[in-house]
Design an enzyme around this catalytic site. Sequence first.
Site: not given
Ligand code: GLY
Length: 599
Positions: A449, A407
Amino acid sequence: MLVRCFLSIALTLTGGGFWWAPAAAAPTQVAQYRQGMVVSAHPLASDVGLAILSAGGNAVDAAVATALAISVVEPFSAGIGGGGFLLLRQEDTGEVRALDFRERAPQKATRDMYLDENGEVIPRASLDGHLAAAVPGTVAGLSEVHRHYGNLPWHQLVEPAITLAEEGFLVKNRFLQFAGRRQEIFRQNAAARAVFTKNGEMYQVGDGYADLPVRLRQPDLAATLRQIAANPQNFYTGDIADKIVRDMAENGGFITREDLQNYQPIWRQPLCGNLEAQRHQDFSSQPALEPAVPRQFRICSMPPPSSGGVHIWQILNIIIPQIASLQWQSADAIHLMAEAMKIAYSDRSQYLGDPDFITIPVLKLISAPYANFRRQQIDMNRARPASEVQPVNAETLERLVQESNDTSHLNVVDSQGNAVSLTFTVNGGFGAGVVAAGTGILLNNEMDDFAPAPGIPNLFGLVGSDANAIYPGKTPLSSMTPTIVTKNTGEERLFMVAGSPGGSTIITTVLQIFLNVAIYNMDAYAALAAPRIHHQWLPDSLYVEPGSLSPQTKAELQRRGHQIVDRDSFSNPNLIIVKDDGTLEAAADPRGEGEPRGF
Ligand code: GLY
């Protein structure tokens, strides 16, 4: 202008002694400018954003170009093979809009796709390879926000990323370390092997020229970006889509041409609310504070399918009556935050998911009566154990520490005062670890996720329920928390633009940055450099950065029942603050390599 002064938080008296020495030696790196500011996780991407602002681009233009540049220079964190969220505030109207360009589950996805015939989760099935990838949204999202709000031509925003991919850039140790952790999967995928290894061997610093770092060129990605510059739709219906679909079919992935063709970003109602908060008055190392008049903030953050906005609000509602009276980083302050974090993350596991598929009681979760009810459950003398479900196992814990290089976040404020806060991702470090052949596009592993089965932790140790079960077309629950805060001083003024990577720690990171600035009076650099804590209910651990607590504070928290776990620096936020005189002040987390740029 880079302002260098020494961190005043460095000598905060905590628990009977001077502690948190690490910051004492480091000069603070706040940048202050008047006209416009960009801060991202990589200096080359921040350079791109500044060039776009200087060329007459607005905050949206700069954010789009910076995000595309990040896709090239930080493929381990975010990219055009992933997705994200964006918050935009327009200065002339004060309106805040939220764009969801998160990945969606392919139509062939099924609830049990990561379970074996015994109903057990197949290890790493949602993390490695083509089956881990959800339908990417980054290109559609950036193109959508540019179409509505951009100023400069689209192709001009893609050009800098093309140049970075074509001419290459010097990768540093951080990149090489993260790549080293995914070497096994890179070697199994010819396209990833070609980009990220030297004939299957990992690059080492010095493999470039003499002792210089490695120069990474990505010619396939440059060609893909050229096609995107000509028409972003090429990603979803053109030649790029053909290549992705062929690669998926050849490697057991689920993404089809229809999935790409049907992808749509979604404008969502941001989660905004007013907060009255007083500054902490005993922060001994700070210069004189303004009088103890409660200040009015308006905090806007990302709604579901992010859990970020909901839980920032939930935690703030629980702690705000008390936090300003507690010394920063004291056992009481940490205990209060950790207990509130536990509550929020337990609700997350039960209620949060894609609002287009389930009903989420958002307003109830962030309501004052609910916060009052939950606050009364907090015992300031005793940490409540999270005993309802089985604790996370040691292997997941290990992964938590190793794979948090996911991220990327960036913030922009332009000369008109418009602001963009954008977080995007490929999920785990280097996503699924595979590149779609012929495109240079590193694919996400966002399917992880979702909750593969109730109570089974994902990469970040987060557990979920039916609310976040896999379903075709559904968006996996996220923690990404792009946030814009305004302050009411008679008129509403932009105050703070912030966000962070870091998986499950994103929410608590953004929370602590806000508290550091709004309650504890820190400048942008100090607010980011300060040590952070994290609790996510399960595992029942209070994560702290090594060496950040005094022995007395640590002992007191342990006495109350906290299981304290040292964890190397997590998350990598950045921040822009608009000061009362209109000066823009920005910084990037010194734990990462980001830098602010402005003019
Ligand atoms: N992939 C991490 C999030 O979206 O929380």
